[in-house]
Design a protein around this motif. Structure first.
Motif, short mmCIF file in Angstrom:
data_model
loop_
_atom_site.label_atom_id
_atom_site.label_comp_id
_atom_site.label_asym_id
_atom_site.label_seq_id
_atom_site.Cartn_x
_atom_site.Cartn_y
_atom_site.Cartn_z
N PHE A 1 7.03 -8.80 -3.97
CA PHE A 1 7.16 -7.38 -3.57
C PHE A 1 5.76 -6.79 -3.63
O PHE A 1 5.22 -6.56 -4.72
CB PHE A 1 8.09 -6.62 -4.53
N GLY A 2 5.15 -6.55 -2.47
CA GLY A 2 3.80 -6.00 -2.47
C GLY A 2 2.85 -6.89 -3.25
O GLY A 2 2.67 -8.06 -2.94
N GLN A 3 2.27 -6.33 -4.32
CA GLN A 3 1.31 -7.08 -5.13
C GLN A 3 1.98 -7.86 -6.26
O GLN A 3 1.28 -8.54 -7.03
CB GLN A 3 0.29 -6.12 -5.74
N LEU A 4 3.29 -7.78 -6.36
CA LEU A 4 4.00 -8.46 -7.43
C LEU A 4 4.53 -9.81 -6.97
O LEU A 4 5.16 -9.91 -5.92
CB LEU A 4 5.18 -7.60 -7.90
N ARG A 5 4.28 -10.85 -7.76
CA ARG A 5 4.80 -12.19 -7.50
C ARG A 5 5.50 -12.68 -8.76
O ARG A 5 4.92 -12.64 -9.85
CB ARG A 5 3.66 -13.15 -7.14
N PHE B 1 15.62 -1.75 -9.59
CA PHE B 1 14.30 -2.26 -9.24
C PHE B 1 14.01 -1.82 -7.81
O PHE B 1 14.74 -2.16 -6.89
CB PHE B 1 14.28 -3.78 -9.36
N SER B 2 12.92 -1.06 -7.63
CA SER B 2 12.58 -0.54 -6.30
C SER B 2 11.66 -1.50 -5.59
O SER B 2 10.51 -1.72 -6.02
CB SER B 2 11.89 0.82 -6.42
N PRO B 3 12.07 -2.10 -4.48
CA PRO B 3 11.21 -3.06 -3.76
C PRO B 3 9.99 -2.39 -3.12
O PRO B 3 9.02 -3.07 -2.78
CB PRO B 3 12.15 -3.64 -2.71
N ALA B 4 10.03 -1.07 -2.95
CA ALA B 4 8.93 -0.37 -2.30
C ALA B 4 7.88 0.13 -3.29
O ALA B 4 6.87 0.72 -2.88
CB ALA B 4 9.48 0.81 -1.51
N GLY B 5 8.10 -0.11 -4.57
CA GLY B 5 7.20 0.46 -5.58
C GLY B 5 5.99 -0.37 -5.94
O GLY B 5 5.24 -0.03 -6.86
N TRP B 6 5.77 -1.49 -5.21
CA TRP B 6 4.72 -2.42 -5.63
C TRP B 6 3.57 -2.52 -4.63
O TRP B 6 2.74 -3.38 -4.71
CB TRP B 6 5.33 -3.80 -5.85
#
Length: 235
Positions: free
Chosen positions: A138-142, A230-235
């Motif tokens: 998700f964005g910068q999260l792996r 958990f918001s998928p757009a928050g990362w």
């Protein structure tokens, strides 16, 4: 199947009574009476679960929990007579999977220990899933379930076993509200009784480690009277 438990407890009478009772539940108990020799016992015995008293000679149980968590992947359960919210919070913050009072009936304690062992075995069995199901982004999260590694913005985030399981449950159901009962079952194999604060503590800890604003969280959101999302757009 018999599981081995290392019980770090200086009360010899209590330890022996517990050893005899748990043996009837297919739980082999090895007793270690001192905190400062617990690490050597852990490496020697290779237990499936670590059961810690807090007040121990040589080294206290909370210090042991902090020091042994990085090298021991299995469940750590604190068994103590100290009925203190502060100690419970600290124990969970340091990586314990459960905090149980010595006044708990032995049958209930045995059930909670076996629940922790089942949860751990289920986590270990996740390696049979496909590679795609083992990695989330998700964005910068792996998040990698196979290696149990979390990366955020290229930086590795260190999480306890319990915290990783909580994050994986939330992230693998991104955009869906996860109620406290579901999350508590994932973390500790128990049903939510309406009073247990360990989920809230763990979510607060995750937010801090993942750079979420505690005053206005955008990554792991609180859904009032329902649970967490958990918001998928928050990362």
């Amino acid at each position: 199947m018999t599981h081995k438990i290392l019980f770090v407890e200086d009360d010899a009478e209590l330890a022996q009574l517990m050893q005899g009772f748990l043996a009837r539940h297919d739980l082999e108990v090895v007793i270690e009476p001192r905190g400062d020799t617990a690490q050597a016992a852990l490496r020697r015995e290779q237990p499936d679960l670590l059961l810690l008293d807090i007040m121990l000679p040589g080294k206290d149980g909370l210090t042991l929990c902090r020091e042994l968590r990085p090298e021991f992947a299995g469940p750590i359960v604190i068994l103590t007579s100290l009925d203190s919210d502060i100690n419970q919070i600290l124990g969970l913050e340091l990586g314990a999977n459960d905090y149980v009072l010595k006044t708990t009936p032995p049958a209930v304690l045995a059930a909670r220990l076996r629940a922790q062992l089942r949860q751990y075995e289920q986590r270990q069995g996740n390696g049979s899933e496909t590679e795609g199901e083992q990695q989330l982004a998700f964005g910068q999260l792996r998040i990698d379930a196979r290696s149990r590694e979390v990366m955020l913005g290229g930086e590795r985030i260190t999480l306890s076993t319990t915290d990783f399981d909580l994050l994986w449950q939330l992230a693998s159901h991104a955009g869906e509200v996860q109620d406290r009962d579901t999350l508590l079952r994932v973390m500790r194999g128990l049903s939510y009784d309406g009073l247990d604060r360990s989920i809230d503590i763990a979510v607060s800890r995750l937010r801090k480690k993942l750079g979420d604003d505690p005053a206005a969280p955008a990554r792991i959101k609180t859904v009032r009277n329902k649970g967490y999302l958990f918001s998928p757009a928050g990362w």
